[in-house]
Motif scaffolding. Structure first.
Motif, PDB file in Angstrom:
ATOM      1  N   ILE A   1     -36.760 -39.512  -3.856  1.00 42.33           N
ATOM      2  CA  ILE A   1     -37.604 -38.579  -3.118  1.00 42.33           C
ATOM      3  C   ILE A   1     -37.166 -38.662  -1.660  1.00 42.33           C
ATOM      4  O   ILE A   1     -37.142 -39.739  -1.063  1.00 42.33           O
ATOM      5  N   VAL A   2     -36.771 -37.512  -1.119  1.00 44.77           N
ATOM      6  CA  VAL A   2     -36.347 -37.423   0.272  1.00 44.77           C
ATOM      7  C   VAL A   2     -37.424 -36.635   1.015  1.00 44.77           C
ATOM      8  O   VAL A   2     -37.764 -35.519   0.626  1.00 44.77           O
ATOM      9  N   ILE A   3     -37.952 -37.252   2.057  1.00 42.62           N
ATOM     10  CA  ILE A   3     -38.993 -36.609   2.864  1.00 42.62           C
ATOM     11  C   ILE A   3     -38.448 -36.418   4.273  1.00 42.62           C
ATOM     12  O   ILE A   3     -38.026 -37.387   4.919  1.00 42.62           O
TER      13      ILE A   3
ATOM     14  N   PRO B   1     -36.658 -48.559   0.361  1.00 36.62           N
ATOM     15  CA  PRO B   1     -36.592 -47.242   0.996  1.00 36.62           C
ATOM     16  C   PRO B   1     -35.781 -47.297   2.281  1.00 36.62           C
ATOM     17  O   PRO B   1     -35.700 -48.339   2.945  1.00 36.62           O
ATOM     18  N   SER B   2     -35.178 -46.184   2.634  1.00 39.17           N
ATOM     19  CA  SER B   2     -34.490 -46.024   3.918  1.00 39.17           C
ATOM     20  C   SER B   2     -35.375 -45.147   4.783  1.00 39.17           C
ATOM     21  O   SER B   2     -35.522 -43.956   4.511  1.00 39.17           O
TER      22      SER B   2
ATOM     23  N   VAL C   1     -47.894 -36.408 -10.272  1.00 32.82           N
ATOM     24  CA  VAL C   1     -46.792 -37.260 -10.701  1.00 32.82           C
ATOM     25  C   VAL C   1     -46.864 -38.538  -9.873  1.00 32.82           C
ATOM     26  O   VAL C   1     -46.872 -38.497  -8.639  1.00 32.82           O
ATOM     27  N   THR C   2     -46.962 -39.673 -10.565  1.00 37.15           N
ATOM     28  CA  THR C   2     -47.008 -40.979  -9.915  1.00 37.15           C
ATOM     29  C   THR C   2     -45.620 -41.599  -9.979  1.00 37.15           C
ATOM     30  O   THR C   2     -44.973 -41.560 -11.031  1.00 37.15           O
ATOM     31  N   PHE C   3     -45.185 -42.156  -8.863  1.00 36.83           N
ATOM     32  CA  PHE C   3     -43.844 -42.726  -8.759  1.00 36.83           C
ATOM     33  C   PHE C   3     -43.911 -44.227  -8.517  1.00 36.83           C
ATOM     34  O   PHE C   3     -44.756 -44.693  -7.753  1.00 36.83           O
ATOM     35  N   ALA C   4     -42.998 -44.961  -9.147  1.00 41.10           N
ATOM     36  CA  ALA C   4     -42.777 -46.363  -8.815  1.00 41.10           C
ATOM     37  C   ALA C   4     -41.623 -46.393  -7.828  1.00 41.10           C
ATOM     38  O   ALA C   4     -40.592 -45.759  -8.065  1.00 41.10           O
TER      39      ALA C   4
ATOM     40  N   PHE D   1     -36.697 -42.537  -0.668  1.00 42.06           N
ATOM     41  CA  PHE D   1     -37.303 -43.507  -1.576  1.00 42.06           C
ATOM     42  C   PHE D   1     -36.620 -43.461  -2.937  1.00 42.06           C
ATOM     43  O   PHE D   1     -36.689 -42.435  -3.619  1.00 42.06           O
ATOM     44  N   PRO D   2     -35.970 -44.554  -3.361  1.00 43.21           N
ATOM     45  CA  PRO D   2     -35.486 -44.617  -4.742  1.00 43.21           C
ATOM     46  C   PRO D   2     -36.713 -44.720  -5.655  1.00 43.21           C
ATOM     47  O   PRO D   2     -37.595 -45.560  -5.401  1.00 43.21           O
TER      48      PRO D   2
END
Length: 162
Positions: free
Chosen positions: A105-107, A152-153, A144-147, A122-123
């Protein structure tokens, strides 16, 4: 000190899902953000939760003082999720983000502003997906829940435009 240029995140902040990132640093290049490897989720997201790190300080009491001091401890990612509007005709997001899928996920917090140090990567692994049911006057949604699957960078430069 100059005046701040304040802004509202809605309509500015960008959210992408990338299946892969070639660099071992987990920082995407511009072509990875616009290619078939990337999906711009921004227009489908209705709510955001988490996507930050918190530190768990470690107490370090000693016999020389009644004050319990502490030192930085482990970092832990907050429980992170994205809530999406459900599409009655297609399952594009549901298919892309099905349980167990891994990616990034790139924010871009300040939007797609090249060289701005406002990109977080975030990987992730999709931990679950759940529909939100309502009998009220609400649009259909699912969460959608993410682990967070790796370091993270944070505060990285948005890649330069091609």
């Amino acid at each position: 000190m100059t005046a701040q240029k304040r802004f509202m995140r809605r309509g500015v902040t960008k959210f992408y899902f990338l299946k892969t990132i070639a660099a071992t640093t987990n920082l995407p290049v511009r072509t990875e953000l616009i290619g078939s490897n990337a999906t711009d989720l921004s227009g489908f997201v209705s709510d955001v939760a988490g996507w930050s790190l918190a530190n768990s300080p470690i107490d370090t009491p000693d016999m020389g003082s009644t004050l319990t001091t502490n030192i930085p401890g482990e970092d832990k990612a907050d429980s992170s999720s994205l809530t999406f509007y459900e599409d009655q005709a297609q399952e594009t997001i549901e298919t892309l983000l099905s349980k167990g899928v891994e990616g990034f996920i790139v924010i871009m917090r300040k939007g797609d502003v090249p060289e701005s140090k406002s990109m977080d990567v975030f990987p992730v692994r999709v931990a679950g997906r759940a529909p939100a049911y309502s009998a009220g006057n609400d649009p259909a949604k699912f969460t959608v829940t993410f682990a967070i699957a790796g370091q993270p960078s944070l505060d990285q430069a948005v890649p330069a435009a091609a």
